[in-house]
Design an enzyme around this catalytic site. Structure first.
Site, PDB file in Angstrom:
ATOM      1  N   ARG A  14      -5.520 -10.665  12.412  1.00  0.00           N
ATOM      2  CA  ARG A  14      -6.292  -9.214  12.783  1.00  0.00           C
ATOM      3  C   ARG A  14      -6.528  -8.555  11.407  1.00  0.00           C
ATOM      4  O   ARG A  14      -7.251  -7.467  11.244  1.00  0.00           O
ATOM      5  CB  ARG A  14      -5.701  -8.499  13.669  1.00  0.00           C
ATOM      6  CG  ARG A  14      -6.018  -8.833  15.166  1.00  0.00           C
ATOM      7  CD  ARG A  14      -5.190  -8.316  16.387  1.00  0.00           C
ATOM      8  NE  ARG A  14      -5.363  -6.970  16.416  1.00  0.00           N
ATOM      9  CZ  ARG A  14      -4.618  -5.954  16.984  1.00  0.00           C
ATOM     10  NH1 ARG A  14      -3.686  -6.495  17.405  1.00  0.00           N
ATOM     11  NH2 ARG A  14      -4.797  -4.711  16.948  1.00  0.00           N
ATOM     12  N   LYS A  21      -0.028 -10.939   6.230  1.00  0.00           N
ATOM     13  CA  LYS A  21       0.019  -9.658   6.575  1.00  0.00           C
ATOM     14  C   LYS A  21       1.074  -8.783   6.033  1.00  0.00           C
ATOM     15  O   LYS A  21       0.994  -7.581   5.543  1.00  0.00           O
ATOM     16  CB  LYS A  21       0.263  -9.361   8.092  1.00  0.00           C
ATOM     17  CG  LYS A  21       0.493  -7.966   8.467  1.00  0.00           C
ATOM     18  CD  LYS A  21       0.262  -7.870   9.982  1.00  0.00           C
ATOM     19  CE  LYS A  21       1.256  -8.288  10.672  1.00  0.00           C
ATOM     20  NZ  LYS A  21       1.229  -7.998  12.304  1.00  0.00           N
ATOM     21  N   GLN A  73      10.110 -20.689   9.010  1.00  0.00           N
ATOM     22  CA  GLN A  73       9.976 -20.696  10.665  1.00  0.00           C
ATOM     23  C   GLN A  73       8.614 -21.588  10.434  1.00  0.00           C
ATOM     24  O   GLN A  73       7.605 -21.049   9.871  1.00  0.00           O
ATOM     25  CB  GLN A  73       9.578 -19.559  11.288  1.00  0.00           C
ATOM     26  CG  GLN A  73       9.360 -19.708  12.756  1.00  0.00           C
ATOM     27  CD  GLN A  73       8.688 -18.445  13.311  1.00  0.00           C
ATOM     28  OE1 GLN A  73       7.960 -17.696  12.695  1.00  0.00           O
ATOM     29  NE2 GLN A  73       8.696 -18.564  14.681  1.00  0.00           N
ATOM     30  N   GLY A  78       6.681 -17.404  18.067  1.00  0.00           N
ATOM     31  CA  GLY A  78       6.913 -16.091  18.431  1.00  0.00           C
ATOM     32  C   GLY A  78       8.114 -15.394  17.967  1.00  0.00           C
ATOM     33  O   GLY A  78       8.793 -16.192  16.964  1.00  0.00           O
ATOM     34  N   ARG A 328      -3.012   3.329 -23.567  1.00  0.00           N
ATOM     35  CA  ARG A 328      -2.780   2.080 -22.963  1.00  0.00           C
ATOM     36  C   ARG A 328      -1.316   1.478 -23.303  1.00  0.00           C
ATOM     37  O   ARG A 328      -0.568   2.211 -24.026  1.00  0.00           O
ATOM     38  CB  ARG A 328      -3.763   0.970 -23.641  1.00  0.00           C
ATOM     39  CG  ARG A 328      -5.140   1.204 -22.959  1.00  0.00           C
ATOM     40  CD  ARG A 328      -6.242   0.714 -23.624  1.00  0.00           C
ATOM     41  NE  ARG A 328      -5.858  -1.101 -23.704  1.00  0.00           N
ATOM     42  CZ  ARG A 328      -6.401  -1.677 -24.910  1.00  0.00           C
ATOM     43  NH1 ARG A 328      -7.323  -1.349 -25.551  1.00  0.00           N
ATOM     44  NH2 ARG A 328      -6.053  -2.700 -24.667  1.00  0.00           N
ATOM     45  N   ARG A 435     -16.958   5.255 -49.571  1.00  0.00           N
ATOM     46  CA  ARG A 435     -18.403   5.195 -49.021  1.00  0.00           C
ATOM     47  C   ARG A 435     -19.359   5.635 -50.010  1.00  0.00           C
ATOM     48  O   ARG A 435     -18.998   5.869 -51.198  1.00  0.00           O
ATOM     49  CB  ARG A 435     -18.257   6.623 -48.023  1.00  0.00           C
ATOM     50  CG  ARG A 435     -18.257   8.042 -48.726  1.00  0.00           C
ATOM     51  CD  ARG A 435     -18.314   9.102 -47.980  1.00  0.00           C
ATOM     52  NE  ARG A 435     -18.236  10.290 -48.533  1.00  0.00           N
ATOM     53  CZ  ARG A 435     -17.296  11.462 -48.299  1.00  0.00           C
ATOM     54  NH1 ARG A 435     -16.442  11.480 -47.339  1.00  0.00           N
ATOM     55  NH2 ARG A 435     -17.402  12.466 -49.197  1.00  0.00           N
TER      56      ARG A 435
HETATM   57  C1  UD1 Z   1       6.077  -7.127  18.569  1.00  0.00           C
HETATM   58  C2  UD1 Z   1       7.002  -6.906  19.949  1.00  0.00           C
HETATM   59  C3  UD1 Z   1       6.775  -5.829  20.666  1.00  0.00           C
HETATM   60  C4  UD1 Z   1       6.823  -4.450  19.904  1.00  0.00           C
HETATM   61  C5  UD1 Z   1       6.010  -4.680  18.546  1.00  0.00           C
HETATM   62  C6  UD1 Z   1       6.363  -3.652  17.768  1.00  0.00           C
HETATM   63  C7  UD1 Z   1       7.669  -9.271  20.930  1.00  0.00           C
HETATM   64  C8  UD1 Z   1       7.398 -10.288  21.656  1.00  0.00           C
HETATM   65  N1  UD1 Z   1       6.968  -8.168  20.838  1.00  0.00           N
HETATM   66  O1  UD1 Z   1       5.097  -7.337  19.172  1.00  0.00           O
HETATM   67  O2  UD1 Z   1       7.535  -5.639  21.836  1.00  0.00           O
HETATM   68  O3  UD1 Z   1       6.075  -3.291  20.648  1.00  0.00           O
HETATM   69  O4  UD1 Z   1       6.536  -5.872  17.830  1.00  0.00           O
HETATM   70  O5  UD1 Z   1       5.824  -3.545  16.332  1.00  0.00           O
HETATM   71  O6  UD1 Z   1       8.673  -9.405  19.841  1.00  0.00           O
HETATM   72  N2  UD1 Z   1       6.839 -12.923  13.383  1.00  0.00           N
HETATM   73  C9  UD1 Z   1       7.200 -14.072  12.927  1.00  0.00           C
HETATM   74  N3  UD1 Z   1       7.076 -15.199  13.666  1.00  0.00           N
HETATM   75  C10 UD1 Z   1       6.466 -15.349  14.934  1.00  0.00           C
HETATM   76  C11 UD1 Z   1       5.695 -14.209  15.394  1.00  0.00           C
HETATM   77  C12 UD1 Z   1       5.952 -12.910  14.614  1.00  0.00           C
HETATM   78  O7  UD1 Z   1       7.872 -14.221  11.913  1.00  0.00           O
HETATM   79  O8  UD1 Z   1       6.470 -16.553  15.271  1.00  0.00           O
HETATM   80  C13 UD1 Z   1       6.793 -11.537  12.676  1.00  0.00           C
HETATM   81  C14 UD1 Z   1       5.344 -11.119  12.278  1.00  0.00           C
HETATM   82  O9  UD1 Z   1       5.070 -11.718  11.154  1.00  0.00           O
HETATM   83  C15 UD1 Z   1       5.457  -9.577  12.340  1.00  0.00           C
HETATM   84  C16 UD1 Z   1       6.638  -9.301  13.250  1.00  0.00           C
HETATM   85  O10 UD1 Z   1       7.462 -10.794  13.692  1.00  0.00           O
HETATM   86  O11 UD1 Z   1       5.951  -9.199  11.057  1.00  0.00           O
HETATM   87  C17 UD1 Z   1       6.048  -9.082  14.759  1.00  0.00           C
HETATM   88  O12 UD1 Z   1       5.223  -9.986  15.177  1.00  0.00           O
HETATM   89  P1  UD1 Z   1       3.731  -9.540  15.883  1.00  0.00           P
HETATM   90  O13 UD1 Z   1       3.056 -10.615  16.351  1.00  0.00           O
HETATM   91  O14 UD1 Z   1       3.147  -8.533  15.043  1.00  0.00           O
HETATM   92  O15 UD1 Z   1       4.550  -8.673  17.257  1.00  0.00           O
HETATM   93  P2  UD1 Z   1       3.791  -7.800  18.163  1.00  0.00           P
HETATM   94  O16 UD1 Z   1       2.872  -8.412  19.015  1.00  0.00           O
HETATM   95  O17 UD1 Z   1       3.362  -6.668  17.359  1.00  0.00           O
HETATM   96 CA    CA Z   2       3.076  -6.134  15.157  1.00  0.00          CA
END
Ligand code: UD1
Ligand code: CA
Length: 454
Positions: A14, A21, A73, A78, A328, A435
């Protein structure tokens, strides 16, 4: 020993960006670095950043921070799967672990302390906040005080969506509980992901919730609108802290100071000032409207007038810079020196009380104490292939519109006549004039000046 695992593997679609991000900056510092700094301040060691999308770029950013380690990862399955990856590199000796989101940058250190205290003797603690509206956040499901679980917005019933207590994505886990239960997570949910949040229900009543005082600091950045909201919040935090230390802001909402910049007492920052990077401003300084300073040191009592731009420069106490001056990299002004309107200085030092008040370019040069550089003076430092130096001694005077062809030396207490092209040393006490000599032709106007057609 308490470690931290920071989740930073997601692309963040997004954001609509080529940059991962978590590398999007807030006050010139990537979001994930704010999180790393908070974990470090809360005493976490080691700090493990889980990388995936744009892993190389994230690693590179932390190349010089030895306490930051990485786990990879491969596929973003997730938050639960990301923590599993982090656990693979977690030392055995660790007994509790912060889990933080790389996209929740303004997490307060005292809330991390509270979270660690609350977890003590329990499976985990979760930091929550109230959001209005709570839109995409996971909702905290409680029965009275008891925390039963967290439901993601996409999995929530209409009734659950009415809950305004949200999961901040910040946790402290008992390491043993975490290692034991992480494998039990499933993808049986609306997004088909391993949800870390399911561990709250797995704790069967042994999870503790900590409701944060300042909800604005727990927002996550999922798109650039969120990012700009967090940036405004960070601006207010940084500026408020400086005001409490005795710095005056004319308009704090329109002054941008990076976290970590130092500003001394009774310094005045006008509207539109920007202080960035490794900048330090002393006490009793005046920085006028639109002054931009990167990686520079400005000592006590200096005045920087409107719309001057400084980069990797050093300004000693009592100097006056600008308006519209450009310092600079490598510009160094000694005590009480003055660099005025439309003067550009690069890799050049000015001795105590030296002056270049108008329209000049001084590059690869040294200007001695008390010397005066006239308007329009140019150091010709570049011959098309190499750069050369101009050395100007103490107490010298370079007349207006002089061209100093480097390498060249003007010794102490020497003068250069206005409009000179100087290619050879001007010895101490001498006047150098280079000059064409002026000649006057008597009666020329009446005799030969062009006449208007009748
Ligand atoms: C997550 C929480 C939600 C919470 C919110 C707060 C879960 C399932 N949900 O949702 O309850 O309210 O954060 O901001 O945990 N990431 C990884 N690997 C992955 C997926 C995500 O490293 O496979 C990292 C992302 O880079 C990010 C963070 O985890 O920095 C959160 O991931 P994001 O997908 O933004 O989770 P939310 O949907 O915001
Ligand atoms: Ca998030």
């Amino acid at each position: 020993m308490r470690a931290a695992i920071i989740l930073a593997a997601g692309q963040g679609t997004r954001m609509k960006s080529a940059l991962p991000k978590v590398l999007h900056p807030i006050l010139n510092r990537p979001m994930v670095e704010w999180v790393v700094d908070a974990a470090r301040a809360a005493g976490a060691s080691p700090i493990i950043v889980v990388v995936g999308y744009g892993a190389g770029q994230v690693r590179e950013h932390f190349a010089d921070q030895a306490d930051v380690h990485f786990a990879v990862q491969e596929q973003q399955l997730g938050t639960g799967d990301a923590v599993r990856a982090g656990l693979e590199v977690l030392p055995e000796s660790i007994d509790s672990v912060f889990v933080l989101c790389g996209d929740v940058p303004l997490i307060p250190i005292d809330e991390l302390d509270a979270l660690a205290n609350e977890q003590n003797g329990h499976a985990l603690s979760v930091l929550s906040f109230r959001a209005a509206p709570p839109h995409g956040y996971g909702r905290m499901l409680r029965q009275g005080e008891q925390l039963l679980g967290i439901v993601e917005a996409k999995d929530a019933s209409a009734k659950q969506l009415e809950v305004d207590e949200c999961n901040s994505g910040t946790y402290c886990f008992d390491a043993q509980f975490l290692r034991q239960h992480i494998r039990g997570l499933t993808t049986d949910n609306a997004q088909g992901e391993f949800y870390l949040t399911d561990l709250v229900a797995a704790a069967q009543g042994d999870a503790r919730g900590v409701l944060a005082a300042d909800s604005a600091r727990l927002a996550g950045a999922n798109d650039r609108v969120d990012l700009s909201g967090l940036t405004k919040r960070a601006q207010a935090l940084v500026n408020e802290a400086l005001m409490r230390q005795g710095v005056t802001f004319e308009d704090p909402g329109n002054t941008w100071v990076d976290a970590g910049v130092e500003v001394g007492q009774d310094t005045f920052l006008a509207t539109g000032v920007r202080l960035a990077g490794a900048t330090r401003v002393g006490a009793n300084c005046q920085l006028a409207q639109g002054v931009v300073v990167h990686d520079s040191i400005i000592d006590d009592g200096a005045q920087v007038h409107a719309y001057s731009v400084l980069e990797s420069a050093r300004v000693a106490s009592g100097c006056s810079v600008g308006p519209f001056a450009r310092l600079r990299p490598g510009a160094e002004l000694g005590k009480g020196a003055r660099v005025g309107n439309y003067v550009e200085v690069k890799n050049a030092s000015f001795g105590e009380g030296a002056k270049a008040n108008h329209l000049a370019y001084i590059g690869d040069a040294q200007v001695g104490a008390g010397s005066n550089i006239g308007a329009g003076t140019i150091t010709c430092n570049y011959d098309g292939a190499n750069k050369h130096r101009t050395d100007i001694g103490d107490g010298s005077f370079v007349g207006s519109n002089s061209t100093l062809v480097a390498p060249v030396t003007i010794e102490d207490n020497a003068y250069v006549g206005a409009g000179s092209v100087v290619t050879r040393t001007v010895p101490e006490g001498a006047l150098g004039v280079g000059r064409a000599k002026q000649r006057n032709i008597e009666g020329w106007v009446a005799r030969a000046a062009p006449k208007k057609d009748k």
